[in-house]
Scaffold this motif. Structure first.
Motif, short mmCIF file in Angstrom:
data_model
loop_
_atom_site.label_atom_id
_atom_site.label_comp_id
_atom_site.label_asym_id
_atom_site.label_seq_id
_atom_site.Cartn_x
_atom_site.Cartn_y
_atom_site.Cartn_z
N THR A 1 38.74 -64.21 104.21
CA THR A 1 37.77 -65.09 104.22
C THR A 1 36.38 -64.46 104.13
OG1 THR A 1 37.37 -64.95 106.53
CG2 THR A 1 38.64 -66.98 105.71
N TYR A 2 35.48 -64.85 103.18
CA TYR A 2 34.16 -64.08 102.57
C TYR A 2 33.22 -65.02 102.18
CZ TYR A 2 36.37 -65.58 98.33
OH TYR A 2 36.82 -66.26 97.15
N LYS A 3 32.26 -64.51 101.83
CA LYS A 3 31.03 -65.11 101.10
C LYS A 3 30.46 -64.23 100.02
CE LYS A 3 28.57 -68.27 104.09
NZ LYS A 3 27.61 -68.52 105.07
N THR A 4 30.26 -64.80 99.04
CA THR A 4 29.63 -63.83 97.81
C THR A 4 28.25 -64.25 97.97
OG1 THR A 4 31.46 -64.11 96.60
CG2 THR A 4 29.60 -63.38 95.33
N LEU A 5 27.39 -62.87 97.95
CA LEU A 5 26.09 -63.13 98.08
C LEU A 5 25.30 -63.10 96.65
CD1 LEU A 5 25.91 -60.64 101.11
CD2 LEU A 5 25.10 -62.90 101.01
#
Lengths: 222, 222
Positions: free
Chosen positions: B62-66
């Motif tokens: 799981t992740y977020k791209t900044l």
DNA sequence: CGTGCAGTTGAGCAAATTCAACGCTTGTGG
DNA sequence: CCACAAGCGTTGAATTTGCTCAACTGCACG
């Protein structure tokens, strides 16, 4: 050796009936308020968890101190926040107060027992824990950013949690901010200066920050 | 525009009765297994949360791209792990599979409804969410450490979660490790080399790590 | 047997830390 | 009431750490 949950010697029980601000939990469970002087320890890592806590006023930090001497702060809690929500018996972090604080203590095992029967209480425990998880995930996101942007993100978080208007009164010192963000005090200080030069903030006093361009802060930290 | 939870086009429903490894949830709720090809998206940020997920085999991140192009990975999930436990309707992170995986999907609203009545299910939701919170807190602790120690901590976590003996088969690439630890691939690679020179590990293949001195790794990351 | 991707290594560079000095505020004792 | 010590915050200079850019290797796949 871990204390077994006895109240700390400095603790000052104030009343044994729920105060007006008490949550619905408290009416059921005889929550009580204790006043803590600045820097007082609330509990420490590995200690048996006897209570859940709600910040009435003041502020709290949870952290671990590492072998290399560095302290990593996991979270700050401000009035209204609940912390210490352990499912198991033991705390996994230490907690102490940042400035003089009043905390509402709720007996952990009594509340857990209540949650066994009251689906509302059970749901609230889940909701609070999930909110805490989201906060931790947001915190993790900050570490993908360079120093100035981390500080911007920190200010955005604090603004959301305790800004009435466009000014934030930070409850914690620079060293605490540094330990939350994985930076040094010097770098935090320089970051504040840089954000000021970007016209995003004005440092009115070291604790009182005027948010001159909130969206710039959000942009920096996203 | 967020998908509304329809199954992805690549998804391959395998059976509509619970498989043998299914959790007690599944028997109640008709969980079903879907197979995902490598790098397939499971859900993305802001998307409506329709399911909870349990890893049958394979692995998930799981992740977020900044905005700066960097991706911060929040967590890895390996067989047995549950993820996607949103209390509200929306996902706050994106999730995709690291390598080909089978996931058990459980209808979110059905399970939430069940938890309203079944205190056992409610308790399990809380327990799982709290475990996830502890994992996130441990993750945060790593950011107080320099590069080599972060990698050591990462290996300790992976060893605890998926080592049968003294060897770990890492399910993810160096880039994923870097994005989890807030480092670059190069730095991760150099850290592996350094740990090898400290006689803490042997890199048998890039994915298969022999833990030659587990306690040295623990010491480094504590 | 290439071609391409993943991983490693090296060299130079940028960013954050360390070390040091100094100003400002606060509180304490003369 | 003033003087001065102590702690916090800021700034500067030197150092260290990790990042960027680049080259090269090995392996997998067509």
């Amino acid at each position: 050796m871990p204390r077994t949950g006895a109240l700390p010697h400095h603790a000052t029980p104030q009343r044994d009936v729920p105060p007006t601000y008490a949550s619905p939990f408290a009416r059921e469970l005889m929550g009580f308020v204790i006043s803590y002087p600045p820097d007082a320890e609330i509990y420490s890592e590995e200690e048996q968890a006897e209570y859940f806590y709600k910040v009435v006023n003041g502020s709290v930090r949870t952290y671990k101190t590492l072998k290399n001497g560095r302290r990593q702060i996991a979270a700050f809690y401000v009035p209204g926040d609940v912390f210490g929500l352990e499912t198991r018996g033991k705390h996994t972090l230490s907690a102490d107060v940042v400035a003089e604080s009043n905390l509402l203590l709720i007996n952990r095992s009594a509340l857990v027992a209540l949650a066994e029967q009251d689906k509302d209480a059970a749901g609230r425990l889940w909701t609070l824990t999930a909110a805490e998880l989201r906060r931790a995930q947001d915190h993790i996101q900050l570490f993908a950013l360079p120093a100035r942007e981390r500080v911007a993100g920190f200010l955005v978080e604090m603004a959301q949690r305790l800004a009435a208007d466009d000014e934030v009164e930070l409850p914690m010192a620079r060293q605490d901010i540094a330990d939350y963000l994985g930076l040094t005090v010097e770098t935090v200080s320089r970051s504040f200066t840089q954000l000021e030069r970007l016209d995003a903030i004005t440092v009115r006093t070291s604790r009182r920050i005027l948010l001159r361009n909130y969206f710039a802060l959000v942009r920096l930290s996203a």
